[in-house]
Design a protein around this motif. Sequence first.
Motif, mmCIF file in Angstrom:
data_model
loop_
_atom_site.group_PDB
_atom_site.id
_atom_site.type_symbol
_atom_site.label_atom_id
_atom_site.label_comp_id
_atom_site.label_asym_id
_atom_site.label_seq_id
_atom_site.Cartn_x
_atom_site.Cartn_y
_atom_site.Cartn_z
ATOM 1 N N TYR A 91 -1.681 8.237 14.707
ATOM 2 C CA TYR A 91 -1.166 7.544 13.514
ATOM 3 C C TYR A 91 -0.811 6.087 13.811
ATOM 4 C CZ TYR A 91 2.772 5.999 10.610
ATOM 5 O OH TYR A 91 3.623 5.247 9.855
ATOM 6 N N GLU A 94 -4.591 8.720 4.556
ATOM 7 C CA GLU A 94 -4.427 8.820 6.012
ATOM 8 C C GLU A 94 -4.857 10.214 6.479
ATOM 9 O OE1 GLU A 94 -0.735 6.848 7.273
ATOM 10 O OE2 GLU A 94 -1.958 5.040 7.039
ATOM 11 N N ARG A 103 7.822 2.317 2.387
ATOM 12 C CA ARG A 103 7.566 3.737 2.670
ATOM 13 C C ARG A 103 8.897 4.429 2.883
ATOM 14 N NH1 ARG A 103 4.882 2.478 8.650
ATOM 15 N NH2 ARG A 103 6.773 1.587 9.535
ATOM 16 N N ARG A 127 0.842 -1.212 0.000
ATOM 17 C CA ARG A 127 0.000 0.000 0.000
ATOM 18 C C ARG A 127 0.862 1.241 0.000
ATOM 19 N NH1 ARG A 127 2.242 2.405 4.278
ATOM 20 N NH2 ARG A 127 1.865 1.548 6.308
ATOM 21 N N LEU A 130 10.094 7.251 8.110
ATOM 22 C CA LEU A 130 9.100 6.562 8.925
ATOM 23 C C LEU A 130 9.669 5.323 9.612
ATOM 24 C CD1 LEU A 130 6.181 7.011 6.414
ATOM 25 C CD2 LEU A 130 6.243 7.968 8.711
ATOM 26 N N ALA A 147 0.328 5.076 1.524
ATOM 27 C CA ALA A 147 -0.597 5.638 2.524
ATOM 28 C C ALA A 147 -0.313 7.122 2.758
ATOM 29 C CB ALA A 147 -0.467 4.839 3.823
ATOM 30 N N PRO A 148 -0.628 7.963 1.784
ATOM 31 C CA PRO A 148 -0.318 9.387 1.950
ATOM 32 C C PRO A 148 -1.250 10.091 2.939
ATOM 33 C CG PRO A 148 -1.584 9.052 -0.060
ATOM 34 C CD PRO A 148 -1.311 7.676 0.509
ATOM 35 N N SER A 149 -0.689 11.061 3.652
ATOM 36 C CA SER A 149 -1.514 11.968 4.462
ATOM 37 C C SER A 149 -1.868 13.143 3.544
ATOM 38 C CB SER A 149 -0.726 12.491 5.661
ATOM 39 O OG SER A 149 -0.237 11.402 6.405
ATOM 40 N N VAL A 153 -2.550 3.150 11.648
ATOM 41 C CA VAL A 153 -1.764 2.462 10.616
ATOM 42 C C VAL A 153 -1.702 0.952 10.888
ATOM 43 C CG1 VAL A 153 0.602 2.602 11.547
ATOM 44 C CG2 VAL A 153 0.244 2.956 9.147
HETATM 45 N N1 GLU Z 1 0.698 8.772 6.172
HETATM 46 C C1 GLU Z 1 2.122 8.702 6.350
HETATM 47 C C2 GLU Z 1 2.791 9.842 5.583
HETATM 48 O O1 GLU Z 1 2.212 10.382 4.650
HETATM 49 C C3 GLU Z 1 2.711 7.399 5.867
HETATM 50 C C4 GLU Z 1 2.368 6.278 6.764
HETATM 51 C C5 GLU Z 1 2.949 4.936 6.404
HETATM 52 O O2 GLU Z 1 3.277 4.682 5.245
HETATM 53 O O3 GLU Z 1 3.016 4.105 7.302
HETATM 54 O O4 GLU Z 1 3.896 10.199 5.935
#
Ligand code: GLU
Length: 303
Positions: free
Chosen positions: A189, A51, A207, A15, A211, A17-19, A193
Amino acid sequence: MSPTDSRSVGRCRGRFAPSPTGPLHAGSLVAALASWLDVRAQSGDWLVRIEDVDTPRCVPGAAEHILQQLASCGLLPDEAPMWQSQRGDAYAKSLQKLLVSGHAFPCACTRKDIDDALLARGLPHQRFGERVYPGTCRQGLQGKPARAVRLRAEGVVHWTDRRLGPQQQDVGVQVGDFVLKRADGLWAYQLAVVVDDAAQGITHVVRGEDLADNTARQVLLQRALGVCTPAYLHTPLVLAADGHKLSKQNGAQALDLSSPLQTLKQAAQVLGLPACEAPTVAEALAVWVAAWRFALRLAVGPP
Ligand code: GLU
Protein backbone atom coordinates in the motif's frame (compact mmCIF):
# COMPACT_ATOMS: atom_id res chain seq x y z
CA MET A 1 -4.05 18.97 -19.46
CA SER A 2 -2.08 16.31 -17.56
CA PRO A 3 -2.35 15.99 -13.77
CA THR A 4 1.14 17.42 -13.38
CA ASP A 5 0.21 20.42 -15.51
CA SER A 6 -2.82 21.18 -13.36
CA ARG A 7 -0.72 21.03 -10.22
CA SER A 8 1.87 23.33 -11.71
CA VAL A 9 -0.81 25.99 -12.16
CA GLY A 10 -1.79 25.56 -8.49
CA ARG A 11 -5.10 23.76 -8.96
CA CYS A 12 -6.33 21.73 -5.99
CA ARG A 13 -6.62 18.01 -6.70
CA GLY A 14 -8.07 15.58 -4.18
CA ARG A 15 -8.98 11.92 -4.26
CA PHE A 16 -10.97 9.21 -2.57
CA ALA A 17 -9.09 5.93 -2.65
CA PRO A 18 -11.25 3.01 -1.50
CA SER A 19 -9.98 -0.56 -1.29
CA PRO A 20 -12.67 -2.72 -2.94
CA THR A 21 -12.90 -5.16 -0.04
CA GLY A 22 -16.64 -4.53 0.32
CA PRO A 23 -19.21 -1.77 -0.21
CA LEU A 24 -18.87 1.69 1.33
CA HIS A 25 -19.91 1.94 4.97
CA ALA A 26 -20.83 5.00 7.03
CA GLY A 27 -17.16 5.63 7.92
CA SER A 28 -15.89 5.54 4.37
CA LEU A 29 -18.67 7.88 3.22
CA VAL A 30 -17.46 10.48 5.75
CA ALA A 31 -13.99 10.40 4.16
CA ALA A 32 -15.42 10.49 0.63
CA LEU A 33 -17.73 13.41 1.42
CA ALA A 34 -14.98 15.38 3.18
CA SER A 35 -12.58 14.87 0.30
CA TRP A 36 -15.23 15.89 -2.26
CA LEU A 37 -16.26 19.00 -0.28
CA ASP A 38 -12.64 20.06 0.24
CA VAL A 39 -11.98 19.95 -3.49
CA ARG A 40 -15.27 21.59 -4.49
CA ALA A 41 -14.70 24.38 -1.94
CA GLN A 42 -11.38 25.07 -3.65
CA SER A 43 -12.77 24.69 -7.20
CA GLY A 44 -10.46 21.75 -7.86
CA ASP A 45 -10.63 18.26 -9.34
CA TRP A 46 -11.91 15.24 -7.44
CA LEU A 47 -10.61 11.82 -8.40
CA VAL A 48 -11.45 8.28 -7.36
CA ARG A 49 -8.73 5.66 -7.23
CA ILE A 50 -9.62 2.02 -6.76
CA GLU A 51 -6.93 0.55 -4.50
CA ASP A 52 -7.21 -3.04 -5.67
CA VAL A 53 -3.55 -3.81 -5.19
CA ASP A 54 -4.04 -6.30 -2.35
CA THR A 55 -5.81 -8.76 -4.65
CA PRO A 56 -6.56 -11.52 -2.11
CA ARG A 57 -8.61 -9.01 -0.04
CA CYS A 58 -10.55 -7.59 -3.01
CA VAL A 59 -14.15 -8.66 -3.49
CA PRO A 60 -15.33 -9.07 -7.12
CA GLY A 61 -17.83 -6.36 -8.02
CA ALA A 62 -17.10 -4.24 -4.91
CA ALA A 63 -15.37 -1.46 -6.88
CA GLU A 64 -18.34 -1.06 -9.23
CA HIS A 65 -20.68 -1.10 -6.22
CA ILE A 66 -18.65 1.65 -4.49
CA LEU A 67 -18.73 3.82 -7.64
CA GLN A 68 -22.52 3.41 -7.80
CA GLN A 69 -22.87 4.29 -4.12
CA LEU A 70 -20.78 7.44 -4.61
CA ALA A 71 -22.83 8.40 -7.67
CA SER A 72 -26.11 8.03 -5.81
CA CYS A 73 -24.71 10.45 -3.20
CA GLY A 74 -23.87 12.95 -5.96
CA LEU A 75 -20.12 12.36 -5.55
CA LEU A 76 -18.96 12.03 -9.15
CA PRO A 77 -15.27 11.99 -10.09
CA ASP A 78 -13.95 14.49 -12.62
CA GLU A 79 -11.78 11.89 -14.37
CA ALA A 80 -12.08 8.17 -15.07
CA PRO A 81 -11.12 6.21 -11.93
CA MET A 82 -7.58 4.91 -11.71
CA TRP A 83 -7.20 1.20 -10.88
CA GLN A 84 -4.07 0.23 -8.97
CA SER A 85 -4.15 -3.28 -10.45
CA GLN A 86 -3.17 -1.64 -13.76
CA ARG A 87 -0.27 0.34 -12.32
CA GLY A 88 2.38 -2.38 -11.89
CA ASP A 89 4.81 -0.83 -14.38
CA ALA A 90 4.77 2.52 -12.56
CA TYR A 91 5.39 0.82 -9.19
CA ALA A 92 8.23 -1.27 -10.66
CA LYS A 93 9.87 1.86 -12.07
CA SER A 94 9.71 3.70 -8.75
CA LEU A 95 10.98 0.67 -6.86
CA GLN A 96 13.93 0.39 -9.23
CA LYS A 97 14.70 4.07 -8.67
CA LEU A 98 14.69 3.53 -4.89
CA LEU A 99 16.94 0.46 -5.18
CA VAL A 100 19.43 2.30 -7.39
CA SER A 101 19.52 5.33 -5.07
CA GLY A 102 20.08 3.06 -2.05
CA HIS A 103 16.81 4.10 -0.35
CA ALA A 104 15.43 0.57 -0.74
CA PHE A 105 17.03 -2.81 -0.15
CA PRO A 106 16.05 -6.43 -0.74
CA CYS A 107 15.17 -8.41 2.36
CA ALA A 108 15.43 -12.18 2.88
CA CYS A 109 13.81 -12.32 6.33
CA THR A 110 10.86 -14.52 7.14
CA ARG A 111 8.53 -13.51 9.98
CA LYS A 112 10.34 -15.99 12.19
CA ASP A 113 13.76 -14.49 11.32
CA ILE A 114 12.41 -11.07 12.32
CA ASP A 115 10.92 -12.39 15.58
CA ASP A 116 14.18 -14.17 16.46
CA ALA A 117 16.27 -11.06 15.73
CA LEU A 118 13.97 -8.88 17.82
CA LEU A 119 14.05 -11.36 20.68
CA ALA A 120 17.86 -11.63 20.56
CA ARG A 121 18.15 -7.85 20.80
CA GLY A 122 15.46 -7.45 23.43
CA LEU A 123 13.57 -5.10 21.11
CA PRO A 124 9.80 -4.59 21.26
CA HIS A 125 8.08 -7.12 19.08
CA GLN A 126 5.08 -5.52 17.55
CA ARG A 127 3.39 -2.22 16.94
CA PHE A 128 -0.28 -2.34 15.93
CA GLY A 129 0.29 -6.03 15.17
CA GLU A 130 3.21 -5.28 12.84
CA ARG A 131 6.78 -6.29 13.53
CA VAL A 132 9.25 -3.39 13.81
CA TYR A 133 11.94 -4.51 11.36
CA PRO A 134 15.31 -4.87 13.13
CA GLY A 135 17.41 -3.92 10.07
CA THR A 136 18.87 -7.38 9.45
CA CYS A 137 19.23 -7.17 5.64
CA ARG A 138 20.38 -3.57 5.46
CA GLN A 139 23.96 -4.77 5.02
CA GLY A 140 23.14 -7.46 2.45
CA LEU A 141 21.36 -10.77 2.06
CA GLN A 142 24.17 -13.02 3.40
CA GLY A 143 23.61 -15.35 0.43
CA LYS A 144 19.90 -15.81 1.10
CA PRO A 145 17.27 -15.28 -1.62
CA ALA A 146 15.43 -11.94 -1.59
CA ARG A 147 11.78 -12.16 -0.49
CA ALA A 148 10.60 -8.59 -0.07
CA VAL A 149 11.91 -5.07 -0.70
CA ARG A 150 11.98 -2.51 2.13
CA LEU A 151 12.57 1.21 2.46
CA ARG A 152 15.53 2.21 4.61
CA ALA A 153 13.58 4.28 7.15
CA GLU A 154 15.63 6.93 8.90
CA GLY A 155 14.84 10.17 10.66
CA VAL A 156 12.05 11.90 12.48
CA VAL A 157 9.30 13.08 10.16
CA HIS A 158 7.35 16.20 11.15
CA TRP A 159 4.12 16.91 9.34
CA THR A 160 1.01 18.96 10.04
CA ASP A 161 -2.48 17.55 9.79
CA ARG A 162 -5.10 20.18 8.96
CA ARG A 163 -7.39 18.88 11.71
CA LEU A 164 -5.10 17.11 14.17
CA GLY A 165 -2.30 19.71 14.09
CA PRO A 166 1.47 19.07 14.25
CA GLN A 167 2.53 15.42 14.19
CA GLN A 168 5.84 13.66 14.39
CA GLN A 169 7.12 10.12 14.10
CA ASP A 170 10.57 8.59 14.24
CA VAL A 171 9.83 6.10 11.48
CA GLY A 172 13.10 4.17 11.82
CA VAL A 173 12.52 3.55 15.53
CA GLN A 174 8.72 3.37 15.74
CA VAL A 175 7.97 1.51 12.49
CA GLY A 176 11.30 0.31 11.11
CA ASP A 177 12.25 -0.31 7.48
CA PHE A 178 8.88 -0.91 5.89
CA VAL A 179 7.85 -3.13 3.00
CA LEU A 180 7.46 -1.73 -0.52
CA LYS A 181 7.10 -5.04 -2.32
CA ARG A 182 5.76 -7.98 -0.38
CA ALA A 183 7.18 -11.49 -0.15
CA ASP A 184 4.07 -12.74 -2.02
CA GLY A 185 5.03 -10.47 -4.93
CA LEU A 186 2.25 -7.92 -4.32
CA TRP A 187 2.90 -4.17 -4.18
CA ALA A 188 2.60 -2.69 -0.71
CA TYR A 189 0.00 0.00 0.00
CA GLN A 190 2.69 2.56 1.00
CA LEU A 191 4.48 2.42 -2.35
CA ALA A 192 1.31 2.30 -4.45
CA VAL A 193 -0.34 5.24 -2.66
CA VAL A 194 2.72 7.48 -2.88
CA VAL A 195 3.44 6.70 -6.53
CA ASP A 196 -0.22 7.26 -7.47
CA ASP A 197 -0.75 10.42 -5.44
CA ALA A 198 2.30 11.87 -7.22
CA ALA A 199 1.26 10.61 -10.68
CA GLN A 200 -2.24 12.04 -10.25
CA GLY A 201 -0.90 15.38 -9.01
CA ILE A 202 -2.81 15.11 -5.73
CA THR A 203 -2.38 18.27 -3.67
CA HIS A 204 -4.91 17.52 -0.89
CA VAL A 205 -5.28 14.11 0.74
CA VAL A 206 -8.41 13.79 2.87
CA ARG A 207 -9.00 10.37 4.45
CA GLY A 208 -10.03 8.66 7.70
CA GLU A 209 -8.06 9.19 10.89
CA ASP A 210 -7.20 5.48 11.03
CA LEU A 211 -4.77 6.16 8.17
CA ALA A 212 -2.98 9.08 9.87
CA ASP A 213 -0.26 6.82 11.25
CA ASN A 214 0.81 5.95 7.67
CA THR A 215 1.52 9.55 6.76
CA ALA A 216 5.08 9.79 8.11
CA ARG A 217 6.04 6.68 6.11
CA GLN A 218 4.51 8.22 3.01
CA VAL A 219 6.36 11.50 3.56
CA LEU A 220 9.69 9.58 3.82
CA LEU A 221 8.88 7.77 0.61
CA GLN A 222 7.92 11.02 -1.16
CA ARG A 223 11.27 12.51 -0.16
CA ALA A 224 13.15 9.42 -1.35
CA LEU A 225 11.34 9.59 -4.72
CA GLY A 226 11.73 13.37 -4.98
CA VAL A 227 7.98 14.05 -5.31
CA CYS A 228 5.79 16.65 -3.58
CA THR A 229 4.09 16.07 -0.24
CA PRO A 230 0.37 16.92 -0.39
CA ALA A 231 -1.55 18.61 2.43
CA TYR A 232 -3.16 16.01 4.74
CA LEU A 233 -6.48 16.09 6.55
CA HIS A 234 -7.64 13.06 8.54
CA THR A 235 -11.36 12.97 9.24
CA PRO A 236 -13.07 11.75 12.43
CA LEU A 237 -13.91 8.06 12.53
CA VAL A 238 -17.41 6.70 12.83
CA LEU A 239 -17.49 4.36 15.80
CA ALA A 240 -19.51 1.16 15.99
CA ALA A 241 -21.91 0.67 18.91
CA ASP A 242 -19.12 -1.12 20.84
CA GLY A 243 -16.88 1.96 20.51
CA HIS A 244 -14.55 0.33 17.99
CA LYS A 245 -13.82 1.90 14.63
CA LEU A 246 -16.43 1.00 12.06
CA SER A 247 -14.73 -0.96 9.31
CA LYS A 248 -15.43 -3.47 6.61
CA GLN A 249 -13.31 -5.89 8.63
CA ASN A 250 -15.59 -5.75 11.67
CA GLY A 251 -18.61 -6.31 9.50
CA ALA A 252 -19.86 -2.72 9.15
CA GLN A 253 -23.17 -2.58 7.34
CA ALA A 254 -23.18 -1.36 3.75
CA LEU A 255 -24.67 2.12 3.51
CA ASP A 256 -28.41 2.41 3.43
CA LEU A 257 -28.91 4.33 0.21
CA SER A 258 -32.67 4.11 0.08
CA SER A 259 -32.41 7.79 1.06
CA PRO A 260 -29.00 9.12 0.00
CA LEU A 261 -29.89 12.55 1.42
CA GLN A 262 -30.46 11.16 4.94
CA THR A 263 -27.27 9.11 4.73
CA LEU A 264 -25.30 12.15 3.59
CA LYS A 265 -26.77 14.22 6.42
CA GLN A 266 -25.41 11.70 8.93
CA ALA A 267 -21.96 11.88 7.32
CA ALA A 268 -22.12 15.69 7.33
CA GLN A 269 -22.93 15.65 11.04
CA VAL A 270 -19.76 13.63 11.78
CA LEU A 271 -17.83 16.36 9.95
CA GLY A 272 -19.42 19.07 12.10
CA LEU A 273 -21.23 20.60 9.13
CA PRO A 274 -24.43 22.55 9.74
CA ALA A 275 -27.72 20.66 9.77
CA CYS A 276 -29.58 21.63 6.63
CA GLU A 277 -33.13 21.31 5.46
CA ALA A 278 -32.22 21.22 1.77
CA PRO A 279 -34.71 18.98 -0.06
CA THR A 280 -32.29 17.39 -2.56
CA VAL A 281 -28.81 15.90 -2.51
CA ALA A 282 -27.52 18.58 -4.90
CA GLU A 283 -28.85 21.42 -2.74
CA ALA A 284 -27.51 19.90 0.48
CA LEU A 285 -24.08 19.45 -1.11
CA ALA A 286 -24.13 23.09 -2.22
CA VAL A 287 -24.89 24.22 1.36
CA TRP A 288 -22.02 22.14 2.73
CA VAL A 289 -19.57 23.31 0.03
CA ALA A 290 -20.34 26.89 1.10
CA ALA A 291 -19.84 25.97 4.78
CA TRP A 292 -16.55 24.20 3.99
CA ARG A 293 -15.34 27.21 1.97
CA PHE A 294 -16.21 29.50 4.85
CA ALA A 295 -14.25 27.29 7.27
CA LEU A 296 -11.25 27.34 4.91
CA ARG A 297 -11.31 31.13 4.88
CA LEU A 298 -11.30 31.19 8.68
CA ALA A 299 -8.53 28.60 8.96
CA VAL A 300 -5.16 29.81 10.16
CA GLY A 301 -2.32 28.14 8.26
CA PRO A 302 -2.88 25.70 5.42
CA PRO A 303 -6.56 25.13 4.64
N1 GLU B 1 -7.31 2.33 0.30
C1 GLU B 1 -7.27 2.82 1.65
C2 GLU B 1 -8.51 2.37 2.40
O1 GLU B 1 -9.52 2.04 1.78
C3 GLU B 1 -7.20 4.33 1.72
C4 GLU B 1 -5.88 4.84 1.31
C5 GLU B 1 -5.68 6.33 1.39
O2 GLU B 1 -6.65 7.10 1.35
O3 GLU B 1 -4.53 6.73 1.44
O4 GLU B 1 -8.47 2.32 3.61
